[in-house]
Design a protein around this motif. Structure first.
Motif, PDB file in Angstrom:
ATOM      1  N   ILE A  13       0.780  -1.286   0.095  1.00 26.68           N
ATOM      2  CA  ILE A  13      -0.008  -0.098   0.009  1.00 26.68           C
ATOM      3  C   ILE A  13       0.730   1.190   0.014  1.00 26.68           C
ATOM      4  O   ILE A  13       0.348   2.266  -0.014  1.00 26.68           O
ATOM      5  CB  ILE A  13      -0.845   0.256   1.293  1.00 26.68           C
ATOM      6  CG1 ILE A  13      -0.308   0.034   2.457  1.00 26.68           C
ATOM      7  CG2 ILE A  13      -1.938  -1.231   1.077  1.00 26.68           C
ATOM      8  CD1 ILE A  13      -1.226   0.313   3.579  1.00 26.68           C
ATOM      9  N   GLY A  14       1.982   0.927  -0.079  1.00 28.68           N
ATOM     10  CA  GLY A  14       2.988   2.407  -0.074  1.00 28.68           C
ATOM     11  C   GLY A  14       3.747   2.808   1.338  1.00 28.68           C
ATOM     12  O   GLY A  14       4.157   4.000   1.348  1.00 28.68           O
ATOM     13  N   ASP A  15       3.176   1.947   2.199  1.00 29.65           N
ATOM     14  CA  ASP A  15       3.880   2.581   3.620  1.00 29.65           C
ATOM     15  C   ASP A  15       5.217   2.145   3.915  1.00 29.65           C
ATOM     16  O   ASP A  15       5.318   0.881   4.616  1.00 29.65           O
ATOM     17  CB  ASP A  15       2.934   1.983   4.803  1.00 29.65           C
ATOM     18  CG  ASP A  15       3.138   2.331   6.198  1.00 29.65           C
ATOM     19  OD1 ASP A  15       4.250   3.383   6.191  1.00 29.65           O
ATOM     20  OD2 ASP A  15       2.325   2.178   7.016  1.00 29.65           O
ATOM     21  N   TYR A  16       6.136   2.474   3.324  1.00 33.41           N
ATOM     22  CA  TYR A  16       7.500   1.846   3.112  1.00 33.41           C
ATOM     23  C   TYR A  16       8.173   2.043   4.670  1.00 33.41           C
ATOM     24  O   TYR A  16       8.925   0.778   5.008  1.00 33.41           O
ATOM     25  CB  TYR A  16       8.405   2.673   2.172  1.00 33.41           C
ATOM     26  CG  TYR A  16       7.734   2.477   0.630  1.00 33.41           C
ATOM     27  CD1 TYR A  16       7.507   1.286   0.153  1.00 33.41           C
ATOM     28  CD2 TYR A  16       7.537   3.749   0.072  1.00 33.41           C
ATOM     29  CE1 TYR A  16       6.943   1.368  -1.162  1.00 33.41           C
ATOM     30  CE2 TYR A  16       6.894   3.817  -1.180  1.00 33.41           C
ATOM     31  CZ  TYR A  16       6.497   2.441  -1.823  1.00 33.41           C
ATOM     32  OH  TYR A  16       5.953   2.457  -2.919  1.00 33.41           O
ATOM     33  N   ALA A  17       7.915   3.164   5.235  1.00 32.12           N
ATOM     34  CA  ALA A  17       8.463   3.248   6.639  1.00 32.12           C
ATOM     35  C   ALA A  17       7.945   2.258   7.517  1.00 32.12           C
ATOM     36  O   ALA A  17       8.530   1.607   8.607  1.00 32.12           O
ATOM     37  CB  ALA A  17       8.371   4.664   7.107  1.00 32.12           C
ATOM     38  N   GLY A  18       6.408   1.930   7.584  1.00 32.79           N
ATOM     39  CA  GLY A  18       5.769   1.014   8.209  1.00 32.79           C
ATOM     40  C   GLY A  18       6.422  -0.303   8.179  1.00 32.79           C
ATOM     41  O   GLY A  18       6.329  -1.031   9.023  1.00 32.79           O
ATOM     42  N   ALA A  19       6.481  -0.554   6.519  1.00 34.83           N
ATOM     43  CA  ALA A  19       6.973  -1.908   6.241  1.00 34.83           C
ATOM     44  C   ALA A  19       8.572  -2.235   7.042  1.00 34.83           C
ATOM     45  O   ALA A  19       8.832  -3.411   7.302  1.00 34.83           O
ATOM     46  CB  ALA A  19       7.164  -2.129   4.916  1.00 34.83           C
ATOM     47  N   GLU A  20       9.331  -1.274   6.770  1.00 27.33           N
ATOM     48  CA  GLU A  20      10.564  -1.176   7.329  1.00 27.33           C
ATOM     49  C   GLU A  20      10.635  -1.395   9.104  1.00 27.33           C
ATOM     50  O   GLU A  20      11.370  -2.204   9.608  1.00 27.33           O
ATOM     51  CB  GLU A  20      11.577  -0.159   6.816  1.00 27.33           C
ATOM     52  CG  GLU A  20      11.875  -0.223   5.599  1.00 27.33           C
ATOM     53  CD  GLU A  20      12.593   1.067   5.237  1.00 27.33           C
ATOM     54  OE1 GLU A  20      13.115   1.689   5.963  1.00 27.33           O
ATOM     55  OE2 GLU A  20      12.959   0.954   4.132  1.00 27.33           O
TER      56      GLU A  20
END
Length: 126
Positions: A74-81
């Motif tokens: 969904i584009g939440d790259y900081a949340g994925a990291e």
């Protein structure tokens, strides 16, 4: 009693954006612009094995491991990291617990075999 919006030399009108503005938005919402090169590791297999060694920590780690892919898509790259780093920590802890549990059971089985073998070789004279 009610209070009005704060005002002063920095913000004469009360609430609102800062005087200089927030700046242009970053494309993709990721600092530095755009998406990172690849999705972070999710450490899924460590957390699955960790469920057998330390159930609660393994399940928590599994939840974070499963969040990595969905947050990335969904584009939440900081949340994925962030989810990947938490999954790594919980995965390491639960994997160590799994290994310790395996070692415990191996030592226990060896102990039982030795005790059974010594019991069969022991003879009594009545």
């Amino acid at each position: 009693m009610s209070y009005g919006p704060p005002s002063g030399p920095q913000n004469p009108g009360g609430y609102g954006p800062p005087p200089g503005g927030y700046g242009p938005p970053q494309p993709g919402g990721y600092p530095g612009g755009g998406a990172p090169a690849e999705q972070p590791k999710n450490y899924l297999w460590q957390n699955i094995l960790g469920i057998f060694g330390c159930t609660v920590i393994g399940i928590i780690g599994l939840i974070f491991a499963l969040q990595v892919g969905s947050k990335w898509s969904i584009g939440d790259y900081a949340g994925a990291e962030d989810a990947a780093s938490k999954a790594k920590i919980f995965g390491i802890i639960s994997l160590i617990a799994f290994i310790l549990q395996i070692v415990f059971w191996v030592i226990y089985i060896i102990f039982v075999v030795i005790m059974a073998a010594s019991a069969t070789t022991y003879s009594t004279t009545y």
